[in-house]
Design an enzyme around this catalytic site. Structure first.
Site, PDB file in Angstrom:
ATOM      1  N   LYS A 103      -4.671  -9.116  -6.980  1.00  0.00           N
ATOM      2  CA  LYS A 103      -5.994  -9.409  -6.333  1.00  0.00           C
ATOM      3  C   LYS A 103      -7.168  -8.552  -6.793  1.00  0.00           C
ATOM      4  CE  LYS A 103      -5.938  -7.213  -1.870  1.00  0.00           C
ATOM      5  NZ  LYS A 103      -5.688  -7.067  -0.691  1.00  0.00           N
ATOM      6  N   LYS A 107     -10.808  -3.001  -4.399  1.00  0.00           N
ATOM      7  CA  LYS A 107     -11.584  -1.647  -4.355  1.00  0.00           C
ATOM      8  C   LYS A 107     -10.845  -0.697  -5.098  1.00  0.00           C
ATOM      9  CE  LYS A 107     -13.289  -2.718   0.021  1.00  0.00           C
ATOM     10  NZ  LYS A 107     -13.149  -2.471   1.312  1.00  0.00           N
ATOM     11  N   LYS A 135       0.669  -1.298   0.175  1.00  0.00           N
ATOM     12  CA  LYS A 135      -0.079  -0.175   0.021  1.00  0.00           C
ATOM     13  C   LYS A 135       0.963   1.279   0.150  1.00  0.00           C
ATOM     14  CE  LYS A 135      -4.278  -1.710   1.563  1.00  0.00           C
ATOM     15  NZ  LYS A 135      -5.354  -1.807   2.632  1.00  0.00           N
TER      16      LYS A 135
END
Ligand code: TYM
Length: 333
Positions: free
Chosen positions: A196, A199, A113
């Site tokens: 993956k 969102k 992230k």
């Protein structure tokens, strides 16, 4: 004596997608009859990345509506917002003092992230797995249904609980068990079978949202990346590298509650363009009723907020008791 208590959470950071549904929510629903369940909107986790207040509010309400629409019953479960139960952050500080920097440095999700700009990431994003441990341990949860991407955070939670027990009180925390779906622990992007479903992917074509219309589902599955080979029993061989094909078969298998092998047998020899029609039909059958119900729950935000307030009160009662015990164990007066 606690027998079986579940805690899990989802970040209200956007529309929930098929990965959230198959990786987590479907298990939440199936556990609600046999366990004492706490299901949480992880709103404090959502602000580890800057979010507009209006957008956050919408996301919280959409996620709450999605929980109910997917079949979670407020009479059977405690459904609440993390930020309304202050013991989560209170315990989180104590666990910050238990966890080691080296443990956090191993968290792959932070690395993914934060990307190359680690120095500019918020401290909250870095310490996030400790708050997640507090979410679980404050309810002394025995089971935590999550997708495969949260497995490392669960291991960290167990390490923190073990160190707390060793440092203070040998039997205080129960070590929580992750409950990870057997066949589809990680739903992959429809555009890239090595990534993956998420969102935050820029392309909406990469995911099926729980709010997608029937036409959107058909279009997204039609455009989903596959290969030109027909379906055969070797798709899951390591050497095949047919990641997109594997993903679509696994999605079908989970939605239809059958093993991937059974799906391969049933569709052996068929092309993916044929298979995609069956997959879209199955997705529409399972997802469209949920998207209709999300709209219904969102048509009465007052009632939705009321349900969350009731849930937060119940969660608070329980969490405060644990917090008092922990303060005593640690020596706080
Ligand atoms: P979050 O919001 O990223 O995801 C919510 C749940 O959905 C699962 N999931 C997936 N499963 C399969 N395939 C995918 N592509 C996929 N994408 C997401 C996740 O594994 C998760 O179960 N840190 C958590 C939220 C959280 C939490 C907790 C969970 C906060 N506190 C305590 C359990 C216990 C998160 O960011 O999930």
């Amino acid at each position: 004596m606690i027998n079986k208590r579940v805690l899990s959470g989802i970040q209200p950071t956007g529309n929930l997608h098929l990965g959230n549904y198959l990786g987590a929510i479907k298990n939440f629903v199936s556990m609600q009859n046999d366990y004492e369940c706490y299901y949480m909107l992880a709103d404090l986790h959502a602000i580890t990345v800057k979010t507009e207040p209006k957008v956050l509010r919408e996301n919280i309400l959409n996620t709450a509506a999605s929980f109910l629409a997917a079949g979670l019953d407020t009479k059977k479960n405690v459904i609440f917002c993390q930020s309304n139960v202050s013991s989560h952050t209170h315990l989180s500080w104590i666990l910050n003092c238990i966890a080691r920097v080296g443990w956090l440095n191993r968290m792959t999700q932070f690395k993914e992230k934060a990307g190359s700009n680690k120095e500019k990431a918020s401290v909250g994003l870095y310490t996030y797995p400790i708050l997640m441990s507090a979410d679980i341990l404050i309810y002394k949860a025995t089971h935590v249904p999550v997708g495969d991407d949260q497995k490392q955070h669960l291991e960290l939670c167990r390490d923190i609980a073990t160190k707390f027990n060793n440092d203070y009180d040998n039997n205080y925390f129960i070590l929580p068990e992750p409950i990870i779906p057997k066949f589809v622990s990680r739903v992959m992007s429809l555009r890239d079978g090595t990534k993956k479903m998420s969102k935050s992917d820029e392309s909406d074509l990469s995911r099926i949202n729980l709010t997608d219309t029937k036409d959107q589902i058909i279009q997204k599955i039609k455009k989903a990346k596959t290969d030109n080979d027909p379906i055969d029993e070797k798709i899951f061989d390591e050497k095949s590298k047919r990641y997109e094909a594997q993903n679509l078969i696994k999605i079908y298998s989970n939605l239809n509650s059958e093993t991937p092998d059974k799906v391969l047998n049933n569709f052996n020899g068929k092309t993916f363009s044929d298979f995609k029609k069956y997959l879209s039909d199955l997705l529409i059958e399972k997802i469209s009723p949920i998207s209709e119900k999300i709209k219904k729950y969102r048509s009465d935000d007052k009632e939705l907020i009321n349900l969350l307030t009731i849930g937060s009160e119940k969660a608070n009662n329980n969490a405060e008791k644990t917090m008092l015990e922990i303060k005593k164990i640690v020596g706080l007066v």
